[in-house]
Design an enzyme around this catalytic site. Structure first.
Site, PDB file in Angstrom:
ATOM      1  N   LYS A  89     -22.731 -11.662  23.315  1.00 16.62           N
ATOM      2  CA  LYS A  89     -24.018 -11.069  22.937  1.00 16.62           C
ATOM      3  C   LYS A  89     -24.876 -12.183  22.331  1.00 16.62           C
ATOM      4  O   LYS A  89     -24.346 -13.050  21.607  1.00 16.62           O
ATOM      5  CB  LYS A  89     -23.752  -9.961  21.918  1.00 16.62           C
ATOM      6  CG  LYS A  89     -24.939  -9.072  21.574  1.00 16.62           C
ATOM      7  CD  LYS A  89     -24.486  -7.952  20.624  1.00 16.62           C
ATOM      8  CE  LYS A  89     -25.619  -6.994  20.280  1.00 16.62           C
ATOM      9  NZ  LYS A  89     -25.142  -5.881  19.417  1.00 16.62           N
ATOM     10  N   SER A 127     -26.788  -1.293  20.997  1.00 16.89           N
ATOM     11  CA  SER A 127     -27.608  -2.457  21.258  1.00 16.89           C
ATOM     12  C   SER A 127     -26.941  -3.509  22.152  1.00 16.89           C
ATOM     13  O   SER A 127     -27.624  -4.352  22.719  1.00 16.89           O
ATOM     14  CB  SER A 127     -27.979  -3.122  19.935  1.00 16.89           C
ATOM     15  OG  SER A 127     -26.826  -3.669  19.315  1.00 16.89           O
ATOM     16  N   SER A 136     -23.032   0.178  18.394  1.00 13.48           N
ATOM     17  CA  SER A 136     -23.606  -0.727  19.393  1.00 13.48           C
ATOM     18  C   SER A 136     -22.617  -1.329  20.386  1.00 13.48           C
ATOM     19  O   SER A 136     -23.040  -1.987  21.338  1.00 13.48           O
ATOM     20  CB  SER A 136     -24.363  -1.862  18.699  1.00 13.48           C
ATOM     21  OG  SER A 136     -25.606  -1.408  18.234  1.00 13.48           O
TER      22      SER A 136
END
Lengths: 500, 532
Positions: free
Chosen positions: B96, B171, B195
């Site tokens: 990420k 997310s 997330s």
């Protein structure tokens, strides 16, 4: 305000203090003597280094960086707390103090808010008006900011550079209750705290180098009233003298304003040492909202009793205890304070006294006088004394002086030689020849002979001419120097005065 | 080894990481071939997916070559040396874009970090390098991990490979979509309120949020420090578990990382379905009533109840339980997380790095211009919420109250662990993947997408999601929630559920729009989103 008033601020302040009571609280920030910074491993030896050379992601506040508590810094604050008889909590924590400024890389300072590492301490001080006890609210541990270097120009053309070397250095903030009443008390408190911090080795506390930063909150209220007046914060006091003067100036300025019905405003003022006055830095119209909340990157820290006990056990003798011990040894309180305040003097004094060969007062006079002078020429040796001397050797020579085995004058020469080449005290005393004539009767015999041989001088003396020194010299010559010149002078004067 | 045909190379991207591990040790495939195959597929298919914010072929291939060199050396040294290599050795991984890689970008999906190059490695980056994993690049995300759809990325949204007109969740939407679309076998995400689990659920992959303190946060761009945890995505439990094993463990630089040993169970989950399913016998699962609210998708509700029935049929004991403070979790979370975020994001001031607007008349005007232009609307909303909650006069009513609620939420869970439950079973998300724009107009609607996940974050617990079928053709995730440090048991539970459902028809289904991604003319997610 007249210029004359400005030149004697303390006198003027004293006049104000007849009508008003000053309410003074002191905040002192001290850089701690740790090897590394408060929350990262960066070295604190950045003095004189090129800008931004002592940094890592943590003290630059880079994304993803996290703090780790410096255990040594915590111990230093615990040590300070113990030295001021403060309470140490069983558990402490850090908070974030949020505000924006370019010298604060994370946009918050990691500080302590709810549970300081030390609370409710005391520091007794001596002032010209007698002893006073400063009440200390708290001592807590936080991180220092970076340093801003402002360039030329103004507005959008002005460049400001940031040096992050200092960013994240450990800082201890010591805050007093608002119970200080005079500039002198404030100065003496700052001096005593510096002495204490140096004695326990937690801070170099050099004001000029910014290692100790003193800020004062000053307000006045009419004598006999309770409510606090409008408070002014004074910064930029870079010496003990400026602390006392700036506060005296503020007392005078505020008293003058109150007398004339002029309004005082909450503000931060700076001390201008050149002009000897305070000036407005910024108004404090609203109180800042720092949005303190517990630092989620640091779990609460348990301070167990064993840790505190270990720190307590490692504390050296504190200045107050040292002064008391010196007085008990026979020193006057002035000498005790002078020696305690000077690390080289106290080291030499303790080393020489330890030999137990000379009275403490004799040692004190030597340490604050001839020895201090000798040390100006070079550093102390490993034993803490000057040149090639040994504490025991000095002690023996001082003992010989005190007991009259050698005259003070000869003794001083022997001490000089001992310091210069390290000749053993016993050898020096053996070479110094016979013991001085300490028997007044024997001296009087010599004096009678000299007076008989110098009738002219006796006549001059009676005519008011300064000839006692000449006659003393003649007596010293007759004894081959083996007499105490001071005693001979006294005896010669007595004899001559009887003559008249 | 002879060069592979394009088809054969592409087939490598269909492998599980645990299959790659075997093939690498056997010398059937090289780390470079694996890296090259995944890079090729990613370059070929990411236009319509936009799962990635940066792909570093050069670095990835260099790391793959280094992994191959270590493999050769180990092979020469003997079986013990080969066995000592981590299961992630030579396996491609995506991070990420809030994980620091020395010399690489870390935008956290924000304009304000545009141009920032991290000068250091995150702890997990170091750990991945030590394990021999090959980092392909960085994945898309909601700005500063604030969002549940990846639509709040400053660099445009990511699509869901099951339906390119839908969001992948968030997310960590890029990390979830990239694994689902076979661009990488495994990936790293972070889970502050769901997330990892919520996008894993919506993309039909496995994702775990570990216990708070299991993985170091050093080098991870912070959203909410007391809630953030790094965790893995994989196409099955074994792959995700091996990745967690590689990155977990105490790190002196993160004072909140726990000095608790990482169980080797994570790299020895049973390969056989029957053996895996056998673990369920006698296990006791609680079904929290509060996680099945009236408004949840009927299809999701049905899949979860079928999954619970399957667990029961396999010998697990299932009991209804209650977590009475669940209803306050969302409100408390939206005090605590924004409060910490408002402080964590104060460092983005344009003074030292990233987006910077200068030339104002004073500091304040530069700050306002930099932050006003650098942060997106959702981030600004949360900074304002958090600043407000911490302000003098409001602190006690909001932040302190939220901390008390947090304690009560944690106690709800603790009481169940004291009763001996092995895990709780619940839906991961109340709905399947929604269409672009469906929830962007109403922040609270978006926040509700995390209703089943964020209580776990508030309590600091581990949670895992594993696919449990489809609803309206879109994946549904089954969530197991465990006591602190029970990650190994949660992976065993997920692996057991895989074993129980090994023969299910939905297990053989692949994301519907994989073929569409191969079309060079496929619209970008931003273009699709603009149509909504």
């Amino acid at each position: 305000m007249s210029d004359t008033a400005r030149t004697t601020p303390s006198t003027a302040a004293d006049a104000v203090l007849e009508r008003y009571e000053a309410v003074i609280g002191i905040e002192i920030h001290c850089q701690l003597r740790t090897n590394s910074k408060m929350f990262c491993g960066c070295s604190t030896a950045y003095d004189g280094a090129a800008p931004n050379t002592h940094n890592c992601p943590v003290c630059l506040g880079l994304p993803g960086a996290l703090p780790v508590i410096n255990r040594q810094a915590v111990e230093y604050v615990i040590a300070t707390g113990l030295a001021i008889s403060a309470q140490i909590p069983e558990r402490t924590q850090w908070e974030r103090k949020n505000y924006f400024y370019p010298d604060l890389p994370k946009g918050y300072q990691i500080s302590q808010y709810a549970i300081p590492l030390a609370a409710n301490g005391l520091l007794p001080i001596e002032t010209s008006a007698g002893p006073f006890v400063v009440e200390i609210t708290r001592a807590h541990l936080e991180e220092d900011t970076a340093k801003l270097v402002h360039g030329e120009g103004s507005g959008a053309d002005r460049t400001t550079l940031v040096d992050f070397n200092r960013s994240g250095a450990p800082l201890m903030e010591v805050v007093t209750e608002p119970t200080i009443r005079t500039g002198e008390q404030a100065r003496r408190y700052a001096e005593e705290l510096q002495l204490l911090l140096r004695a326990i080795g937690v801070s170099d506390a050099d004001m000029e180098r910014g290692q100790m930063r003193v800020e004062a909150n000053v307000s006045l209220r009419p004598r006999g009233t309770e409510p606090f007046g409008t408070r002014v914060e004074v910064k930029n006091m870079n010496s003990f003298r400026s602390v006392e003067r700036a506060i005296a100036y503020e007392i005078e300025r505020q008293g003058h304003a109150l007398d004339n019905g002029e309004p005082l405003v909450m503000e931060t003022r700076g001390w201008d040492d050149g002009r000897q006055l305070t000036y407005r830095m910024r108004a404090k119209e609203t109180s800042d909202d720092y949005r303190y909340f517990p630092e989620p990157d640091l779990p609460p820290l348990r301070v167990d009793a064993g840790w505190v006990a270990a720190v307590r056990a490692s504390l050296p003798e504190l200045p107050s205890a040292r002064r008391a011990r010196y007085v008990a040894l026979g020193l006057g309180s002035y000498d005790a304070a002078v020696i305690t305040a000077d690390p080289t003097m106290l080291t030499a004094f303790d080393a020489i006294s330890a030999a137990e060969s000379a009275p403490a007062k004799e040692v004190a006079n030597f340490v604050t006088g001839a020895h201090a002078k000798a040390l100006k020429a070079g550093d102390a040796n490993a034993a803490g004394t000057a040149g090639a001397s040994t504490p025991a050797g000095i002690a023996v020579l001082l003992g010989a002086i005190a007991s009259g085995t050698v005259t003070r004058q000869v003794g001083r020469e022997l001490l000089d030689r001992h310091i210069a080449d390290g000749t053993q005290a016993a050898d020096l005393l053996a070479d110094a020849g016979p013991s001085p004539i300490s028997d007044d009767a024997a001296l009087l015999g010599h004096i009678e002979a000299v007076i008989a041989a110098n009738p002219r001088a006796v006549a001059d003396y009676q005519a008011g001419k300064p000839v006692a020194g000449f006659l003393t010299g003649q007596v010293m010559k007759a004894t081959g120097g083996a007499a105490d010149a001071a005693r001979v002078t006294t005896l010669v004067r007595e004899r001559l005065d009887r003559e008249g | 080894m002879s060069p592979m045909t394009p088809d054969a190379a592409d087939a490598l991207t269909e492998l599980h990481a645990h299959d790659m591990a075997g093939a690498l040790r056997a010398g059937i495939v090289s780390a470079r071939e694996l890296a090259a195959a995944h890079l090729a597929r990613t370059h070929r298919t990411d236009q319509g997916l936009h799962a990635w914010l940066s792909i570093d072929d050069e670095r990835a291939l260099a790391e793959a070559d280094a992994a191959d060199a270590r493999l050769s050396a180990a092979r020469a040294a003997g079986p013990d040396a080969l066995a000592a290599l981590h299961p992630m050795h030579g396996v491609p991984v995506a991070l990420k874009d809030l994980v620091s890689i020395r010399g690489g970008q870390a935008t956290a999906g924000s304009r304000i970090l545009e141009g920032y190059i991290a000068p250091y490695d995150a702890h997990i980056t170091e750990r991945l390098r030590a394990a021999g994993a090959v980092i392909l690049g960085k994945t898309n995300m909601d700005e500063f991990a604030m969002g549940s759809s990846t639509e709040h990325s400053a660099y445009g949204p990511t699509a869901n490979p099951w339906d390119l007109g839908r969001v992948p969740g968030g997310s960590s939407g890029g990390s979830a979509a990239a694994v689902a679309a076979f661009q990488t076998p495994v990936s790293i995400g972070t889970d502050t309120g769901g997330s990892i689990r919520q996008p894993a659920s919506m993309c039909g992959v496995t994702g775990m949020r570990p216990t708070y303190g299991r993985v170091s946060r050093y080098g991870i761009v912070a959203f909410a420090s007391s809630l953030d945890q790094v965790g893995p995505f994989g196409r099955d439990a074994r792959d995700a578990a091996a990745l967690l094993h590689a990155v977990a463990g105490r790190d002196e630089r993160d004072s909140t990382s726990a000095p608790i040993a990482v169980p080797d169970d994570l790299i020895s989950l049973p390969a056989g379905d029957d053996e895996a399913a056998g673990w369920l016998r006698g296990k006791r699962f609680g079904i929290p009533a509060e996680y099945f609210p009236a408004g949840m998708d009927a299809g999701v509700d049905a899949r979860i109840r079928e999954a619970i029935a399957a667990l029961e049929a396999a010998g697990a004991v299932v009991e209804p339980v209650s977590l009475p403070h669940t209803e306050y979790a969302l409100a408390a979370y939206y005090i605590v997380a924004p409060a910490e975020a408002s402080s964590n994001l104060a460092r983005y001031d344009g003074v030292r790095f990233g987006h910077s607007i200068r030339g104002g008349s004073d500091y304040l005007s530069n700050y306002l211009a930099t932050r006003g232009g650098g942060f997106g609307p959702e981030v600004k909303r949360r900074i304002m919420l958090g600043t407000y909650a911490l302000s003098a006069g409001y602190y006690d009513a909001f932040y302190l109250k939220a901390l008390k609620v947090r304690t009560l939420i944690k106690r709800d869970f603790d009481l169940l662990w004291e009763q001996g439950f092995d895990a709780l079973v619940a839906p991961t998300a109340p709905s399947v993947a929604f269409k672009f724009g469906a929830k962007t107009a109403d922040p609270v609607e978006m926040y509700l997408a995390d209703a089943c996940t964020l209580p776990v974050n508030m309590a600091g617990l581990p949670g895992i999601t594993t696919p449990c079928g489809l609803s309206d053709g879109l994946p549904v995730g089954l969530q197991f929630i465990g006591a602190p440090w029970s990650e190994a048991a949660l992976f065993r539970a997920a692996r057991a559920y895989e074993g129980v459902t090994a023969g299910a028809e939905w297990r053989s289904m692949r994301p519907h729009d994989l073929a569409a991604l191969e079309d060079p003319a496929v619209p970008t997610p931003a273009e699709r989103a603009a149509r909504h």
